[in-house]
Scaffold this motif. Structure first.
Motif, PDB file in Angstrom:
ATOM      1  N   SER A  30       0.694  -0.988  -0.178  1.00 24.96           N
ATOM      2  CA  SER A  30      -0.179   0.058   0.074  1.00 24.96           C
ATOM      3  C   SER A  30       0.951   1.219  -0.175  1.00 24.96           C
ATOM      4  O   SER A  30       2.018   0.936   0.418  1.00 24.96           O
ATOM      5  N   HIS A  31      -0.189   2.731   0.174  1.00 27.87           N
ATOM      6  CA  HIS A  31       1.139   3.297  -0.102  1.00 27.87           C
ATOM      7  C   HIS A  31       1.717   4.000   1.136  1.00 27.87           C
ATOM      8  O   HIS A  31       2.813   3.960   1.252  1.00 27.87           O
ATOM      9  N   TRP A  32       0.583   3.444   2.202  1.00 24.94           N
ATOM     10  CA  TRP A  32       1.535   3.407   3.707  1.00 24.94           C
ATOM     11  C   TRP A  32       2.876   1.994   4.281  1.00 24.94           C
ATOM     12  O   TRP A  32       3.878   2.587   4.336  1.00 24.94           O
ATOM     13  N   LEU A  33       2.987   1.084   3.387  1.00 29.24           N
ATOM     14  CA  LEU A  33       3.768   0.323   3.599  1.00 29.24           C
ATOM     15  C   LEU A  33       4.870   0.426   2.416  1.00 29.24           C
ATOM     16  O   LEU A  33       5.894  -0.127   2.947  1.00 29.24           O
ATOM     17  N   ARG A  97      -4.302  -1.108   5.037  1.00 31.06           N
ATOM     18  CA  ARG A  97      -3.941  -1.120   3.152  1.00 31.06           C
ATOM     19  C   ARG A  97      -5.003  -0.288   3.049  1.00 31.06           C
ATOM     20  O   ARG A  97      -5.478   0.228   2.290  1.00 31.06           O
ATOM     21  N   ASN A  98      -5.768   0.807   4.442  1.00 35.24           N
ATOM     22  CA  ASN A  98      -6.993   1.458   3.719  1.00 35.24           C
ATOM     23  C   ASN A  98      -6.284   2.821   3.398  1.00 35.24           C
ATOM     24  O   ASN A  98      -5.173   2.905   3.262  1.00 35.24           O
ATOM     25  N   MET A 295     -10.571  -2.926  -3.625  1.00 34.48           N
ATOM     26  CA  MET A 295      -9.137  -1.348  -4.171  1.00 34.48           C
ATOM     27  C   MET A 295      -8.810  -0.311  -3.400  1.00 34.48           C
ATOM     28  O   MET A 295      -9.943   0.696  -3.208  1.00 34.48           O
ATOM     29  N   CYS A 296      -8.006   0.452  -3.502  1.00 32.73           N
ATOM     30  CA  CYS A 296      -7.660   1.647  -2.708  1.00 32.73           C
ATOM     31  C   CYS A 296      -6.655   2.245  -3.557  1.00 32.73           C
ATOM     32  O   CYS A 296      -5.535   2.020  -4.163  1.00 32.73           O
ATOM     33  N   ASP A 297      -7.161   3.763  -4.343  1.00 30.40           N
ATOM     34  CA  ASP A 297      -5.807   4.082  -5.806  1.00 30.40           C
ATOM     35  C   ASP A 297      -5.064   5.519  -4.899  1.00 30.40           C
ATOM     36  O   ASP A 297      -5.796   6.343  -4.083  1.00 30.40           O
ATOM     37  N   LYS A 298      -4.115   5.594  -5.487  1.00 33.10           N
ATOM     38  CA  LYS A 298      -3.340   6.787  -5.262  1.00 33.10           C
ATOM     39  C   LYS A 298      -2.772   7.701  -6.307  1.00 33.10           C
ATOM     40  O   LYS A 298      -2.917   6.797  -7.644  1.00 33.10           O
ATOM     41  N   VAL A 299      -3.391   8.872  -6.087  1.00 35.68           N
ATOM     42  CA  VAL A 299      -4.161   9.672  -7.117  1.00 35.68           C
ATOM     43  C   VAL A 299      -2.900  11.158  -7.041  1.00 35.68           C
ATOM     44  O   VAL A 299      -2.667  12.084  -5.438  1.00 35.68           O
ATOM     45  N   VAL A 300      -2.100  11.187  -7.891  1.00 35.18           N
ATOM     46  CA  VAL A 300      -1.400  13.105  -7.806  1.00 35.18           C
ATOM     47  C   VAL A 300      -2.450  13.810  -8.605  1.00 35.18           C
ATOM     48  O   VAL A 300      -2.411  13.630  -9.483  1.00 35.18           O
ATOM     49  N   TRP A 402      -3.384  -0.861  -5.235  1.00 38.41           N
ATOM     50  CA  TRP A 402      -3.369  -2.269  -4.342  1.00 38.41           C
ATOM     51  C   TRP A 402      -4.681  -2.040  -3.528  1.00 38.41           C
ATOM     52  O   TRP A 402      -5.457  -1.632  -3.680  1.00 38.41           O
ATOM     53  N   SER A 403      -4.894  -3.542  -3.930  1.00 38.95           N
ATOM     54  CA  SER A 403      -5.971  -4.353  -2.710  1.00 38.95           C
ATOM     55  C   SER A 403      -5.699  -4.446  -1.284  1.00 38.95           C
ATOM     56  O   SER A 403      -4.494  -4.924  -1.068  1.00 38.95           O
TER      57      SER A 403
END
Length: 483
Positions: A30-33, A97-98, A295-300, A402-403
């Motif tokens: 994930s973005h965090w990990l 992962r949230n 799913m979670c999406d990271k967006v710039v 990421w899922s």
């Protein structure tokens, strides 16, 4: 009881033919990990060899398991040996992962909860979520935890006349309950904007028809849990990562044997902080906790949504029922990355993909799902005013997804309490994708019970308690797994 989406799902719940599905070691990050790859906690083991005894074994190192350990160790007479077992990296399940949103429901779930549990319990649930959010914020601020905490106005945004009508009905029902009941139901802290033009202006969302706003938070959840874990380690906690539990068996004399590939730990007390994976160790819970990949999406964001123009609120954007909803978490007090999550427009295709193979329900190795990412692209381009003007710039837009695995509950609420007919076994799991608004109260509540306290002493709503009666009610009513 069958799933509202696929009957094949309900038959497994973590097991198939009595065999547990393994947790994938090839998980996505994930973005965090991705942001904590140098942390020694990721693969931390307090001792080279697995402890041979324990007073309490906690399965799971997410927010639930870690905070339960913290509450146990801060008691006047704490257990002398508490062991936390994690199947993979530290805090790499749902908490890690949230999208980092801690949003207490303050009215919208009232009608649903009232139908399931009665109006009094529905009101208690909304109060519980606000108290939980307040406790989390107080803890972070008092301990000065470095976890990118943001406190501000969160929006519920209605995007169709149908949605606006339904949300207004829920808001009015809760308000009416407050006017007729001594228990309250106040909505004074909720700002309601009913004018569509004003709703569009405030939310910056084209087509917004109405907004409800109140206080909530976003944060870096992994860093919060890491801070709490370090406090536990300082108090003598044993943490063992990359140590999956394969089974828990009785060993007589009121003892349980916790089996892992590295050995067996006997203990009189076992706590399952396993959320969606609970049925892998407790097969009967397949009827009550339904895992599903998410799913979670990271967006710039482009220039129009950066710097002084960055989004300053978190969102739940509510779409017509057939389309679902999605959340927006702009990390406006940190790196400015915008995280999209929720039952979004691409969910239908994701559901179909999951239904093709039930093992995919546990698959958190996905590092993108095209239909979801395409839906995010469409939403940002069409709904966020001015976004499309800079969306083609290099490095802008969805850059990663990421899922994670959500534990859906048939009656939508987590299970907290003693496992029936298993003295010494406890559970705090099944958060229905809403754990951030429950755990900071549920974890200390469970510890109260473990130390002999009554349910009343937990100060939790009665409908959260794990009881044979609640399980029986779920089965009798044939409740379906729904988001």
């Amino acid at each position: 009881m069958t799933s509202s989406r696929s009957s094949s799902r309900n038959s497994i719940g973590g097991i198939e033919g009595g065999k547990a599905f393994p947790i994938s070691s090839g998980m996505s990050l994930s973005h965090w990990l991705q942001s904590v790859r140098s942390s020694p906690l990721l693969d931390y083991r307090s001792t080279q060899d697995l402890p041979t005894t324990a007073d309490v074994v906690i399965v799971g190192s997410g927010m639930s398991g870690t905070f339960i350990a913290y509450e146990l160790l801060r008691q006047p007479n704490p257990p002398s040996k508490v062991v936390v077992l994690e199947a993979r990296e530290f805090c790499s399940g749902a908490t890690g992962r949230n999208s980092g949103h801690c949003k207490p429901d303050q009215y919208r779930g009232f009608v649903k909860y009232a139908k399931l549990f009665g109006e009094e319990q529905a009101k208690k649930l909304l109060d519980h979520e606000f108290k939980t959010w307040s406790k989390l914020v107080e803890f972070v601020e008092k301990a000065k935890v470095d976890c990118d905490l943001w406190v501000g106005d969160t929006f519920d945004v209605a995007m169709s006349p149908e949605v606006a009508r339904d949300v207004v009905a829920a808001f009015d029902a809760y308000k009416a309950y407050g006017e007729k009941s001594a228990y309250g139901g106040k909505v004074d802290h909720i700002n309601y904007i009913s004018d569509p033009a004003e709703a569009e202006k405030v939310s910056r969302l084209k087509g917004a028809l109405a907004i409800w706003s109140w206080k909530a938070s976003t944060l870096f959840p992994w860093k919060l849990v890491a801070h709490i874990m370090q406090l536990c380690l300082d108090k003598g906690l044993h943490l063992q990562t990359w140590t999956p539990v394969s089974s828990v068996t009785t060993s007589g004399n009121r003892m349980w044997s916790v089996h892992t590939p590295r050995g067996v730990i006997p203990a009189p007390t076992v706590v399952y902080a396993t959320n969606a994976y609970t049925s892998a160790l407790l097969p009967s819970f397949a009827r009550y906790i339904q895992p599903t990949a998410h799913m979670c999406d990271k967006v710039v964001p482009p220039r129009a949504y950066a710097g002084g123009h960055a989004l300053q609120n978190s969102y739940a954007v509510i779409l017509p029922a057939q389309l679902g909803a999605y959340t927006i978490n702009p990390r406006c007090s940190a790196d400015g990355i915008v995280l999209f999550d929720g039952w979004d427009l691409g969910r239908g295709k994701l559901e179909k993909y999951l239904d093709e193979d039930p093992r995919r329900l546990f698959d958190d190795s996905l590092n993108g799902f095209p239909a979801v990412t395409e839906a995010i692209n469409e939403l940002t381009s069409t709904a966020l005013a001015g976004w499309s003007e800079g969306e083609n710039a290099a490095g802008v837009g969805p850059v990663y997804a990421w899922s994670g695995i959500i534990g859906l509950i048939a009656d939508t609420l987590p299970f907290v309490g003693a496992i029936p007919d298993s003295p010494g076994q406890w559970v705090c799991a099944g958060f229905h994708g809403h754990g951030m608004a429950h755990i900071f109260s549920c974890a200390p509540g469970l510890v109260t019970l473990m130390q002999g306290g009554s349910w009343a002493e937990t100060e939790l709503p009665e409908c959260l308690q794990l009881t044979p009666e609640r399980l029986g009610r779920i089965e009798r009513k044939g409740l379906h797994f729904q988001p």
